[in-house]
Write a protein that holds these residues in place. Structure first.
Motif, PDB file in Angstrom:
ATOM      1  N   LEU A  64      12.808  28.655 -36.825  1.00  0.00           N
ATOM      2  CA  LEU A  64      11.985  29.853 -36.346  1.00  0.00           C
ATOM      3  C   LEU A  64      10.797  29.784 -37.049  1.00  0.00           C
ATOM      4  O   LEU A  64      10.666  29.611 -38.335  1.00  0.00           O
ATOM      5  CB  LEU A  64      12.472  30.965 -36.669  1.00  0.00           C
ATOM      6  CG  LEU A  64      14.086  31.256 -35.826  1.00  0.00           C
ATOM      7  CD1 LEU A  64      14.706  32.493 -36.075  1.00  0.00           C
ATOM      8  CD2 LEU A  64      13.833  31.179 -34.303  1.00  0.00           C
ATOM      9  N   ILE A  65       9.827  29.809 -36.423  1.00  0.00           N
ATOM     10  CA  ILE A  65       8.332  29.868 -37.082  1.00  0.00           C
ATOM     11  C   ILE A  65       7.378  31.161 -36.651  1.00  0.00           C
ATOM     12  O   ILE A  65       7.424  31.247 -35.293  1.00  0.00           O
ATOM     13  CB  ILE A  65       7.483  28.678 -36.794  1.00  0.00           C
ATOM     14  CG1 ILE A  65       8.152  27.499 -37.238  1.00  0.00           C
ATOM     15  CG2 ILE A  65       6.143  28.791 -37.450  1.00  0.00           C
ATOM     16  CD1 ILE A  65       7.604  26.095 -37.169  1.00  0.00           C
ATOM     17  N   LYS A  66       6.876  31.719 -37.465  1.00  0.00           N
ATOM     18  CA  LYS A  66       5.828  33.069 -37.009  1.00  0.00           C
ATOM     19  C   LYS A  66       4.484  32.921 -37.565  1.00  0.00           C
ATOM     20  O   LYS A  66       4.600  32.498 -38.743  1.00  0.00           O
ATOM     21  CB  LYS A  66       6.287  34.374 -37.435  1.00  0.00           C
ATOM     22  CG  LYS A  66       5.623  35.738 -37.127  1.00  0.00           C
ATOM     23  CD  LYS A  66       6.183  36.880 -37.453  1.00  0.00           C
ATOM     24  CE  LYS A  66       5.517  38.085 -36.977  1.00  0.00           C
ATOM     25  NZ  LYS A  66       6.084  39.280 -37.535  1.00  0.00           N
ATOM     26  N   THR A  67       3.604  32.755 -36.618  1.00  0.00           N
ATOM     27  CA  THR A  67       2.122  32.169 -37.270  1.00  0.00           C
ATOM     28  C   THR A  67       1.299  33.576 -37.576  1.00  0.00           C
ATOM     29  O   THR A  67       1.989  34.858 -37.269  1.00  0.00           O
ATOM     30  CB  THR A  67       1.496  31.645 -35.998  1.00  0.00           C
ATOM     31  OG1 THR A  67       1.277  32.707 -35.080  1.00  0.00           O
ATOM     32  CG2 THR A  67       2.126  30.687 -35.194  1.00  0.00           C
ATOM     33  N   THR A  68       0.230  33.389 -38.413  1.00  0.00           N
ATOM     34  CA  THR A  68      -0.459  34.549 -38.875  1.00  0.00           C
ATOM     35  C   THR A  68      -1.122  35.327 -37.584  1.00  0.00           C
ATOM     36  O   THR A  68      -1.406  36.338 -37.903  1.00  0.00           O
ATOM     37  CB  THR A  68      -1.652  33.990 -39.583  1.00  0.00           C
ATOM     38  OG1 THR A  68      -2.380  32.845 -38.932  1.00  0.00           O
ATOM     39  CG2 THR A  68      -1.188  33.347 -40.753  1.00  0.00           C
ATOM     40  N   ALA A  69      -1.053  34.655 -36.299  1.00  0.00           N
ATOM     41  CA  ALA A  69      -1.600  35.208 -35.102  1.00  0.00           C
ATOM     42  C   ALA A  69      -0.423  35.914 -34.563  1.00  0.00           C
ATOM     43  O   ALA A  69      -0.288  36.365 -33.282  1.00  0.00           O
ATOM     44  CB  ALA A  69      -2.140  34.257 -34.112  1.00  0.00           C
ATOM     45  N   LYS A  70       0.810  36.061 -35.259  1.00  0.00           N
ATOM     46  CA  LYS A  70       1.857  36.690 -34.572  1.00  0.00           C
ATOM     47  C   LYS A  70       2.697  36.012 -33.371  1.00  0.00           C
ATOM     48  O   LYS A  70       3.368  36.637 -32.740  1.00  0.00           O
ATOM     49  CB  LYS A  70       1.795  38.221 -34.029  1.00  0.00           C
ATOM     50  CG  LYS A  70       0.805  39.066 -35.197  1.00  0.00           C
ATOM     51  CD  LYS A  70       1.788  39.057 -36.575  1.00  0.00           C
ATOM     52  CE  LYS A  70       0.979  39.729 -37.681  1.00  0.00           C
ATOM     53  NZ  LYS A  70       1.738  39.654 -39.083  1.00  0.00           N
ATOM     54  N   GLU A  71       2.203  34.705 -33.381  1.00  0.00           N
ATOM     55  CA  GLU A  71       3.104  34.017 -32.352  1.00  0.00           C
ATOM     56  C   GLU A  71       4.299  33.524 -32.739  1.00  0.00           C
ATOM     57  O   GLU A  71       4.413  33.210 -33.966  1.00  0.00           O
ATOM     58  CB  GLU A  71       1.982  32.567 -31.832  1.00  0.00           C
ATOM     59  CG  GLU A  71       0.809  33.160 -31.066  1.00  0.00           C
ATOM     60  CD  GLU A  71       0.122  32.090 -30.687  1.00  0.00           C
ATOM     61  OE1 GLU A  71      -0.270  31.755 -29.541  1.00  0.00           O
ATOM     62  OE2 GLU A  71      -0.366  31.256 -31.757  1.00  0.00           O
TER      63      GLU A  71
ATOM     64  N   GLU B 200       4.629  34.379 -25.067  1.00  0.00           N
ATOM     65  CA  GLU B 200       5.357  34.536 -23.781  1.00  0.00           C
ATOM     66  C   GLU B 200       6.632  33.756 -24.141  1.00  0.00           C
ATOM     67  O   GLU B 200       6.806  32.796 -25.119  1.00  0.00           O
ATOM     68  CB  GLU B 200       5.029  33.907 -22.512  1.00  0.00           C
ATOM     69  CG  GLU B 200       4.524  32.670 -22.450  1.00  0.00           C
ATOM     70  CD  GLU B 200       3.243  32.260 -23.245  1.00  0.00           C
ATOM     71  OE1 GLU B 200       3.171  31.226 -23.891  1.00  0.00           O
ATOM     72  OE2 GLU B 200       2.468  33.198 -23.394  1.00  0.00           O
ATOM     73  N   VAL B 201       7.708  34.088 -23.386  1.00  0.00           N
ATOM     74  CA  VAL B 201       9.011  33.274 -23.501  1.00  0.00           C
ATOM     75  C   VAL B 201       9.195  31.943 -22.652  1.00  0.00           C
ATOM     76  O   VAL B 201       8.961  32.193 -21.342  1.00  0.00           O
ATOM     77  CB  VAL B 201      10.085  34.169 -23.149  1.00  0.00           C
ATOM     78  CG1 VAL B 201      11.632  33.272 -23.313  1.00  0.00           C
ATOM     79  CG2 VAL B 201      10.239  35.426 -24.041  1.00  0.00           C
TER      80      VAL B 201
ATOM     81  N   SER C 239       1.010  28.873 -40.074  1.00  0.00           N
ATOM     82  CA  SER C 239       2.400  29.638 -40.302  1.00  0.00           C
ATOM     83  C   SER C 239       2.509  30.751 -41.266  1.00  0.00           C
ATOM     84  O   SER C 239       1.842  30.757 -42.219  1.00  0.00           O
ATOM     85  CB  SER C 239       3.338  28.591 -40.818  1.00  0.00           C
ATOM     86  OG  SER C 239       4.626  29.226 -41.054  1.00  0.00           O
ATOM     87  N   GLU C 240       2.800  31.798 -40.940  1.00  0.00           N
ATOM     88  CA  GLU C 240       2.994  33.046 -41.943  1.00  0.00           C
ATOM     89  C   GLU C 240       4.445  33.134 -42.273  1.00  0.00           C
ATOM     90  O   GLU C 240       4.761  33.349 -43.535  1.00  0.00           O
ATOM     91  CB  GLU C 240       2.800  34.227 -41.190  1.00  0.00           C
ATOM     92  CG  GLU C 240       3.047  35.355 -41.836  1.00  0.00           C
ATOM     93  CD  GLU C 240       2.971  36.704 -41.150  1.00  0.00           C
ATOM     94  OE1 GLU C 240       3.899  37.316 -40.568  1.00  0.00           O
ATOM     95  OE2 GLU C 240       1.824  37.281 -40.764  1.00  0.00           O
TER      96      GLU C 240
END
Length: 533
Positions: free
Chosen positions: A375-382, A418-419, A524-525
């Motif tokens: 799982l990866i969450k970006t600084t742009a909240k993606e 989006e999913v 990545s955040e």
């Protein structure tokens, strides 16, 4: 009947070629005449290889009086292995329904090893129409149950076999009926609860004219036909009911009602046409998946009938915590992974918030575990990620070179904004599996080239035997695998050209790193990987 018709009937009865029999069954030649179908059933069932001692009609005549006596069969409880299944009448009168009950009780006497067989009442009720008496019907059902050909699966007789078939059906729905699967996930907390009904749709709810046509083909081609027809039923249900409100509070009840009334929207011919238009994987691959699901159930201790919550395929909300995805999003991901691993719960192995941004540390925490979820969450909240079927230690097979490994069960996905799920391209386009060697010789190897030496020689004990490239007729240089790792980067390749690339520049106190997903740079955040166990 005229002489030409009788001549054709004799040809059908004497036919021994499998491909010709298959065509006759699929085209419904036996449906035109009741006596012809009865003779064909008798011939096909008589040819089933059985155990040396298989109860016959004479056994039935000997034991029925001892078991039933002068009591009414309706007053005797049915064995537990039918799981309270209703006996479909299929136009049988009261005497016929009583005969079905007597045959079930006699079979329970002769087959003490049967522990779970909810399809049995329907099979008996159907065959009773095409048998000259109860004794002959008993003998034919016994031959089906006593089949000892390991390559010919007919009727599930244990809870383990039944439950694994439900999980296998769920896997097939996930691949071939994605729109319907998405609906099931949206309206049901446990999709296995819905898919556990799949045999009931066929052996219980489907009208007699339909199940008889299905049974024609089933006796020739075996168990795979049942999966095909059930998938077709689900496709038609989604097509007919798309956009309409549910008729009840339960999607299970809605599907059952649709199947019962299927004559209002779909003919038997159209149903079979739809079923055989599905480009299903081979019998061997489905058997591998069934075996893997059975193994997963055995490892969880689920081998006998238990309460449904013990076979729950969902993330436990009270135990799940993540800074990247919500419980709802995790359940969406859970609906995509293979059913045998949906029995498991996620256990965190590595997170950049706790373990830092070191690729070598990522390897040390994740090696020795499979499958895993990235799982990866970006600084742009993606939010994006991947399901990884294979242990990252496999990367060492290529030495210092970047080598690809993994199986076709891997996929990459995006949850925000989006999913979207991206599968192995071969899953969506099976015709690519026939790529010729001549084409390969003139083409440059792709970055995901895998040499034949990279494929394990004996993968029988691996957790992910299904959809590995070795199961397809792919030349080694075009056998694109999903995962690759080195000291410089890791790559997870998805279908339709989608890929996830993670740079190795994660250490030296840096708190973020550059990634590429769908050819778009991301930062990545948070980075997390979990094992499913």
């Amino acid at each position: 009947m005229d002489m030409s018709a009788q001549s054709q009937d004799m040809k059908e009865l004497t036919c021994t070629d499998f491909h010709e029999l298959k065509q006759l069954a699929r085209q419904g030649y036996w449906a035109k005449n009741h006596s012809l179908r009865a003779k064909v059933y008798h011939k096909l069932i008589s040819n089933i290889p059985c155990r040396t001692v298989t109860p016959d009609a004479n056994v039935y005549r000997d034991i029925v009086v001892k078991i039933i006596g002068k009591r009414s069969s309706s007053s005797l409880p049915l064995p537990e292995f039918v799981d309270n299944s209703l006996i479909p009448t299929y136009c049988l009168n009261a005497e016929g329904v009583g005969a079905v009950r007597k045959i079930i009780l006699c079979i329970a006497n002769q087959f003490p090893d049967i522990s779970f067989c909810p399809a049995l009442p329907s099979v008996i009720a159907l065959l009773l129409h095409y048998s000259k008496d109860e004794a002959e019907c008993f003998e034919q059902v016994c031959r089906i149950l006593a089949c000892n050909d390991p390559s010919k699966r007919l009727i599930d007789q244990t809870f383990l076999a039944f439950e694994s078939s439900c999980m296998t059906f769920g896997d097939l729905v996930n691949k071939y009926c994605q729109a319907a699967h998405k609906l099931m996930v949206a309206v049901s907390e446990d999709v296995l609860e819905v898919y556990s009904d799949w045999q009931r749709w066929l052996f219980g709810e489907l009208p007699m004219a339909y199940i008889a046509r299905v049974f024609d083909v089933f006796l020739v081609e075996g168990y795979k036909v049942l999966y095909r027809v059930a998938l077709a039923l689900l496709k038609f249900f989604h097509k007919v009911r798309a956009g309409q409100p549910m008729e009840s509070d339960s999607i299970q009840q809605d599907i059952r009602a649709f199947v019962r009334d299927i004559a209002k929207s779909v003919s038997p011919e159209r149903l079979l046409e739809k079923a055989f238009a599905i480009r299903l994987f081979s019998r061997k691959e489905i058997q591998l998946l069934q075996m893997a699901n059975e193994k997963a159930l055995q490892q969880k201790g689920i081998t006998v009938k238990q309460k449904r919550q013990n076979v729950h395929l969902a993330v436990h909300a009270e135990n799940f915590k993540s800074e990247i995805v919500s419980v709802k999003e995790m359940r969406d991901i859970w609906s995509w992974i293979p059913e045998r691993f949906a029995l498991c719960q996620p256990l965190l192995l590595f997170t950049t918030l706790e373990h830092g941004c070191s690729l070598s540390r990522f390897y040390s925490h994740s090696e020795g575990h499979e499958p895993t979820l990235l799982l990866i969450k970006t600084t742009a909240k993606e939010v994006c990620g991947a399901y990884l079927s294979t242990d990252w230690s496999e990367r060492r097979r290529g030495g210092s070179k970047l080598s690809f490994f993994g199986t076709g069960e891997c996929f990459v996905f995006r949850l925000q904004p989006e999913v979207e799920r991206y599968e192995w391209v071969i899953i969506k386009h099976p015709e690519l599996a026939s790529t010729s060697l001549e084409t390969e010789n003139h083409a440059q190897p792709a970055s995901s080239t895998l040499s034949s030496s990279s494929i394990p020689s004996d993968p029988s004990d691996r957790l992910s035997p299904f959809l590995a490239a070795r199961h397809f007729n792919l030349p080694s240089k075009t056998a694109s695998m999903f995962m690759a790792g080195s000291s410089d980067c890791i790559i997870v390749g998805g279908g339709d050209g989608q890929a996830l690339y993670l740079d190795a520049d994660l250490n030296h106190g840096r708190t973020s790193h550059c990634n590429t997903f769908n050819n778009q740079p991301l930062c990545s955040e948070n980075f997390q990987i979990s094992i499913l166990e």
